[in-house]
Design a protein around this motif. Structure first.
Motif, PDB file in Angstrom:
ATOM      1  N   ARG A  25       0.893  -1.200   0.060  1.00 21.89           N
ATOM      2  CA  ARG A  25       0.150  -0.058  -0.036  1.00 21.89           C
ATOM      3  C   ARG A  25       1.036   1.154   0.220  1.00 21.89           C
ATOM      4  O   ARG A  25       1.887   1.273   0.758  1.00 21.89           O
ATOM      5  CB  ARG A  25      -0.676   0.200   1.132  1.00 21.89           C
ATOM      6  CG  ARG A  25      -1.876  -1.171   1.143  1.00 21.89           C
ATOM      7  CD  ARG A  25      -2.579  -0.858   2.556  1.00 21.89           C
ATOM      8  NE  ARG A  25      -3.803  -1.905   2.614  1.00 21.89           N
ATOM      9  CZ  ARG A  25      -3.764  -3.044   2.875  1.00 21.89           C
ATOM     10  NH1 ARG A  25      -2.585  -3.716   2.723  1.00 21.89           N
ATOM     11  NH2 ARG A  25      -4.943  -3.927   2.625  1.00 21.89           N
ATOM     12  N   GLU A  26       0.313   2.374  -0.773  1.00 21.38           N
ATOM     13  CA  GLU A  26       1.247   3.415  -0.817  1.00 21.38           C
ATOM     14  C   GLU A  26       0.810   4.252   0.482  1.00 21.38           C
ATOM     15  O   GLU A  26      -0.032   5.247   0.391  1.00 21.38           O
ATOM     16  CB  GLU A  26       1.140   4.274  -2.088  1.00 21.38           C
ATOM     17  CG  GLU A  26       2.030   5.046  -2.390  1.00 21.38           C
ATOM     18  CD  GLU A  26       2.074   5.545  -3.808  1.00 21.38           C
ATOM     19  OE1 GLU A  26       2.225   6.788  -4.033  1.00 21.38           O
ATOM     20  OE2 GLU A  26       2.146   4.481  -4.733  1.00 21.38           O
ATOM     21  N   ILE A  27       1.125   3.810   1.535  1.00 23.06           N
ATOM     22  CA  ILE A  27       1.080   4.807   2.853  1.00 23.06           C
ATOM     23  C   ILE A  27       2.284   4.855   3.760  1.00 23.06           C
ATOM     24  O   ILE A  27       3.240   4.191   3.482  1.00 23.06           O
ATOM     25  CB  ILE A  27       0.148   3.660   3.591  1.00 23.06           C
ATOM     26  CG1 ILE A  27      -0.557   4.239   4.983  1.00 23.06           C
ATOM     27  CG2 ILE A  27       0.497   2.320   4.006  1.00 23.06           C
ATOM     28  CD1 ILE A  27      -1.513   3.672   5.512  1.00 23.06           C
ATOM     29  N   ALA A  28       2.652   5.831   4.462  1.00 22.61           N
ATOM     30  CA  ALA A  28       3.825   6.434   4.989  1.00 22.61           C
ATOM     31  C   ALA A  28       3.903   5.516   6.407  1.00 22.61           C
ATOM     32  O   ALA A  28       2.903   5.054   6.840  1.00 22.61           O
ATOM     33  CB  ALA A  28       3.685   7.786   5.328  1.00 22.61           C
ATOM     34  N   GLU A  29       5.107   5.519   6.593  1.00 26.57           N
ATOM     35  CA  GLU A  29       5.721   4.826   7.919  1.00 26.57           C
ATOM     36  C   GLU A  29       5.098   5.720   9.167  1.00 26.57           C
ATOM     37  O   GLU A  29       5.033   6.641   9.111  1.00 26.57           O
ATOM     38  CB  GLU A  29       7.103   4.444   7.837  1.00 26.57           C
ATOM     39  CG  GLU A  29       7.603   3.943   9.105  1.00 26.57           C
ATOM     40  CD  GLU A  29       9.253   3.934   8.768  1.00 26.57           C
ATOM     41  OE1 GLU A  29       9.814   3.597   9.796  1.00 26.57           O
ATOM     42  OE2 GLU A  29       9.716   3.866   7.862  1.00 26.57           O
ATOM     43  N   GLY A  30       4.695   4.762  10.107  1.00 26.49           N
ATOM     44  CA  GLY A  30       3.987   5.356  11.314  1.00 26.49           C
ATOM     45  C   GLY A  30       2.508   5.546  11.168  1.00 26.49           C
ATOM     46  O   GLY A  30       1.784   5.874  12.269  1.00 26.49           O
ATOM     47  N   GLU A  31       1.713   5.445   9.975  1.00 23.91           N
ATOM     48  CA  GLU A  31       0.374   5.634   9.997  1.00 23.91           C
ATOM     49  C   GLU A  31      -0.122   4.246  10.466  1.00 23.91           C
ATOM     50  O   GLU A  31       0.353   3.448  10.507  1.00 23.91           O
ATOM     51  CB  GLU A  31       0.174   6.184   8.743  1.00 23.91           C
ATOM     52  CG  GLU A  31       0.494   7.441   8.032  1.00 23.91           C
ATOM     53  CD  GLU A  31       0.106   7.846   6.761  1.00 23.91           C
ATOM     54  OE1 GLU A  31      -1.272   7.577   6.570  1.00 23.91           O
ATOM     55  OE2 GLU A  31       0.649   8.723   6.209  1.00 23.91           O
ATOM     56  N   THR A  32      -1.580   4.508  10.632  1.00 23.55           N
ATOM     57  CA  THR A  32      -2.376   3.387  11.169  1.00 23.55           C
ATOM     58  C   THR A  32      -3.182   2.792  10.075  1.00 23.55           C
ATOM     59  O   THR A  32      -3.566   3.483   9.189  1.00 23.55           O
ATOM     60  CB  THR A  32      -3.206   3.654  12.153  1.00 23.55           C
ATOM     61  OG1 THR A  32      -3.990   4.734  12.006  1.00 23.55           O
ATOM     62  CG2 THR A  32      -2.253   4.086  13.321  1.00 23.55           C
ATOM     63  N   LEU A  33      -3.336   1.464  10.029  1.00 28.39           N
ATOM     64  CA  LEU A  33      -4.350   0.942   9.065  1.00 28.39           C
ATOM     65  C   LEU A  33      -5.343   0.172  10.046  1.00 28.39           C
ATOM     66  O   LEU A  33      -5.138  -0.327  10.885  1.00 28.39           O
ATOM     67  CB  LEU A  33      -3.635  -0.194   8.386  1.00 28.39           C
ATOM     68  CG  LEU A  33      -2.822   0.058   6.847  1.00 28.39           C
ATOM     69  CD1 LEU A  33      -1.930  -1.119   6.561  1.00 28.39           C
ATOM     70  CD2 LEU A  33      -3.664   0.589   5.935  1.00 28.39           C
ATOM     71  N   THR A  34      -6.690   0.235   9.448  1.00 24.10           N
ATOM     72  CA  THR A  34      -7.717  -0.570  10.052  1.00 24.10           C
ATOM     73  C   THR A  34      -8.255  -1.745   8.935  1.00 24.10           C
ATOM     74  O   THR A  34      -8.654  -1.095   7.945  1.00 24.10           O
ATOM     75  CB  THR A  34      -8.948   0.444  10.204  1.00 24.10           C
ATOM     76  OG1 THR A  34      -8.159   1.509  11.256  1.00 24.10           O
ATOM     77  CG2 THR A  34      -9.805  -0.132  11.158  1.00 24.10           C
ATOM     78  N   PHE A  35      -8.425  -2.749   9.426  1.00 28.76           N
ATOM     79  CA  PHE A  35      -9.105  -3.897   9.018  1.00 28.76           C
ATOM     80  C   PHE A  35     -10.235  -4.361   9.359  1.00 28.76           C
ATOM     81  O   PHE A  35     -10.437  -4.711  10.586  1.00 28.76           O
ATOM     82  CB  PHE A  35      -7.962  -5.327   8.854  1.00 28.76           C
ATOM     83  CG  PHE A  35      -6.742  -4.779   8.283  1.00 28.76           C
ATOM     84  CD1 PHE A  35      -6.475  -4.825   6.928  1.00 28.76           C
ATOM     85  CD2 PHE A  35      -5.675  -4.735   9.185  1.00 28.76           C
ATOM     86  CE1 PHE A  35      -5.156  -4.660   6.544  1.00 28.76           C
ATOM     87  CE2 PHE A  35      -4.560  -4.456   8.788  1.00 28.76           C
ATOM     88  CZ  PHE A  35      -4.319  -4.532   7.366  1.00 28.76           C
ATOM     89  N   ASP A  55     -19.454  -8.417  13.583  1.00 27.39           N
ATOM     90  CA  ASP A  55     -20.108  -7.048  13.482  1.00 27.39           C
ATOM     91  C   ASP A  55     -19.434  -6.003  14.603  1.00 27.39           C
ATOM     92  O   ASP A  55     -19.068  -6.614  15.610  1.00 27.39           O
ATOM     93  CB  ASP A  55     -21.586  -6.939  13.921  1.00 27.39           C
ATOM     94  CG  ASP A  55     -22.679  -7.444  12.831  1.00 27.39           C
ATOM     95  OD1 ASP A  55     -22.056  -7.336  11.565  1.00 27.39           O
ATOM     96  OD2 ASP A  55     -23.672  -8.075  13.298  1.00 27.39           O
ATOM     97  N   GLY A  56     -18.895  -4.934  14.154  1.00 26.65           N
ATOM     98  CA  GLY A  56     -18.289  -4.064  15.010  1.00 26.65           C
ATOM     99  C   GLY A  56     -16.527  -4.390  15.480  1.00 26.65           C
ATOM    100  O   GLY A  56     -16.133  -3.562  16.267  1.00 26.65           O
ATOM    101  N   ALA A  57     -16.230  -5.526  14.967  1.00 25.37           N
ATOM    102  CA  ALA A  57     -14.877  -5.832  15.024  1.00 25.37           C
ATOM    103  C   ALA A  57     -13.878  -5.396  14.086  1.00 25.37           C
ATOM    104  O   ALA A  57     -14.306  -5.168  12.981  1.00 25.37           O
ATOM    105  CB  ALA A  57     -14.639  -7.502  15.184  1.00 25.37           C
ATOM    106  N   LYS A  58     -12.771  -4.934  14.774  1.00 26.68           N
ATOM    107  CA  LYS A  58     -11.682  -4.339  13.625  1.00 26.68           C
ATOM    108  C   LYS A  58     -10.311  -4.522  14.258  1.00 26.68           C
ATOM    109  O   LYS A  58     -10.215  -4.774  15.306  1.00 26.68           O
ATOM    110  CB  LYS A  58     -11.882  -2.945  13.495  1.00 26.68           C
ATOM    111  CG  LYS A  58     -11.948  -2.149  14.538  1.00 26.68           C
ATOM    112  CD  LYS A  58     -12.096  -0.549  14.259  1.00 26.68           C
ATOM    113  CE  LYS A  58     -12.191   0.119  15.699  1.00 26.68           C
ATOM    114  NZ  LYS A  58     -12.276   1.625  15.057  1.00 26.68           N
ATOM    115  N   VAL A  59      -9.325  -4.610  13.341  1.00 24.26           N
ATOM    116  CA  VAL A  59      -7.854  -4.915  13.622  1.00 24.26           C
ATOM    117  C   VAL A  59      -7.386  -3.712  13.408  1.00 24.26           C
ATOM    118  O   VAL A  59      -7.295  -3.194  12.326  1.00 24.26           O
ATOM    119  CB  VAL A  59      -7.303  -6.150  13.150  1.00 24.26           C
ATOM    120  CG1 VAL A  59      -5.921  -6.309  13.300  1.00 24.26           C
ATOM    121  CG2 VAL A  59      -8.001  -7.308  13.473  1.00 24.26           C
ATOM    122  N   THR A  60      -6.558  -2.947  14.332  1.00 20.41           N
ATOM    123  CA  THR A  60      -5.784  -1.850  14.107  1.00 20.41           C
ATOM    124  C   THR A  60      -4.333  -2.234  14.073  1.00 20.41           C
ATOM    125  O   THR A  60      -3.912  -2.817  14.744  1.00 20.41           O
ATOM    126  CB  THR A  60      -6.215  -0.633  15.090  1.00 20.41           C
ATOM    127  OG1 THR A  60      -7.607  -0.345  15.145  1.00 20.41           O
ATOM    128  CG2 THR A  60      -5.411   0.632  14.828  1.00 20.41           C
TER     129      THR A  60
END
Length: 103
Positions: A25-35, A55-60
């Motif tokens: 992914r073209e995303i900077a180092e240190g930023e967060t991703l949410t799945f 429902d309502g579950a996510k991985v950060t």
């Protein structure tokens, strides 16, 4: 606690603090991703399965950077034609560290 989520056609089983490689992914180092596509969440209170997702579950996760995988070689060969071709490929991945699993 652990979670199973899907990303890029693959399923990953993760725990907090775990490092893994996902598709680039073209995303900077240190930023967060949410799945958000979490298929199952397990822990001390048992296993929670989704139908198809919980429902309502996510991985950060936080982004640690990008790196290339080891080189694979693709070799094409046509018999009796004196035709050979060899090319290499290195897949780029994004390395992440799982910070939190919320169910």
């Amino acid at each position: 606690m652990y979670a199973i989520f899907t990303d890029g056609g693959r399923q990953y089983r993760v725990e907090p603090g775990m490092e893994l490689d996902v598709d680039y992914r073209e995303i900077a180092e240190g930023e967060t991703l949410t799945f958000d596509k979490v298929l199952a969440v397990g822990g001390d209170d048992g296993l929670k399965l989704g139908a198809p997702t919980v429902d309502g579950a996510k991985v950060t996760a936080s982004v640690l950077g990008t790196h290339k995988d080891k080189k694979i070689y693709v070799q094409k060969f046509r018999r009796r034609k004196n035709s050979r071709r060899r090319t290499g490929h290195r897949q780029v991945h994004t390395r992440i560290k799982v910070e939190e699993i919320s169910a």
